[in-house]
Motif scaffolding. Structure first.
Motif, mmCIF file in Angstrom:
data_model
loop_
_atom_site.group_PDB
_atom_site.id
_atom_site.type_symbol
_atom_site.label_atom_id
_atom_site.label_comp_id
_atom_site.label_asym_id
_atom_site.label_seq_id
_atom_site.Cartn_x
_atom_site.Cartn_y
_atom_site.Cartn_z
ATOM 1 N N GLN A 58 0.961 -1.269 -0.148
ATOM 2 C CA GLN A 58 -0.182 -0.154 0.152
ATOM 3 C C GLN A 58 0.837 1.088 -0.188
ATOM 4 O O GLN A 58 0.474 2.222 -0.535
ATOM 5 C CB GLN A 58 -0.821 0.225 1.123
ATOM 6 N N ASP B 13 0.616 3.999 -3.064
ATOM 7 C CA ASP B 13 0.120 5.226 -2.710
ATOM 8 C C ASP B 13 1.447 6.506 -3.420
ATOM 9 O O ASP B 13 0.907 7.278 -3.772
ATOM 10 C CB ASP B 13 0.014 5.331 -1.218
ATOM 11 N N GLU C 51 2.007 6.330 -7.354
ATOM 12 C CA GLU C 51 0.605 6.496 -8.331
ATOM 13 C C GLU C 51 1.039 7.118 -9.515
ATOM 14 O O GLU C 51 1.349 7.976 -9.583
ATOM 15 C CB GLU C 51 -0.226 7.317 -7.440
#
Length: 94
Positions: free
Chosen positions: A34, A38, A41
Motif C-alpha cells: 500500500q 500510494d 501512483e
C-alpha cells in the motif's frame, strides 16, 4: 504491480554509477504494498515529472517504470529534486 527504477547521474562532470532496482508489489506484505502504491501512483508521478526543475544540474535522474497486472507499462523520467524525500526513502528501501 512491478516497479522498476533505473537511476543514473553525475556531479561535477563525474558520472555516478548507475543503479537499477525492481520490486514486485504482489510479493510484498499489505502495508508495504500500500505504501508503494500510494507513493508511486501514476498520476502523481506524471505531476512530479511535469514540474520544472531549476536546480537539477548534476543530480540523479530516475526512470521509473510501472508495469500493471495486464503487463502494460508506463515510464516516467524524474529528476532527484523533483522527488519528495519520502519517495527517495522508498527507493532506498527497494
Amino acid at each position: 504491480m512491478i516497479i522498476e527504477i533505473a537511476a543514473e547521474g553525475g556531479f561535477g562532470g563525474i558520472a555516478a554509477a548507475s543503479v537499477t532496482k525492481r520490486i514486485d508489489l504482489d510479493q510484498q506484505g499489505a502495508r508495504m504494498r500500500q505504501e508503494f502504491c500510494d507513493a508511486f501512483e501514476p498520476d502523481e508521478l506524471a505531476r512530479l515529472a511535469s514540474q520544472p526543475c531549476t536546480t537539477c544540474a548534476d543530480r540523479m535522474t530516475y526512470r521509473i517504470t510501472l508495469t500493471d497486472d495486464r503487463q502494460q507499462s508506463r515510464i516516467f523520467t524524474i529528476r532527484e529534486d523533483q522527488l519528495p524525500p519520502e519517495m527517495l526513502d522508498l527507493i532506498d528501501q527497494m
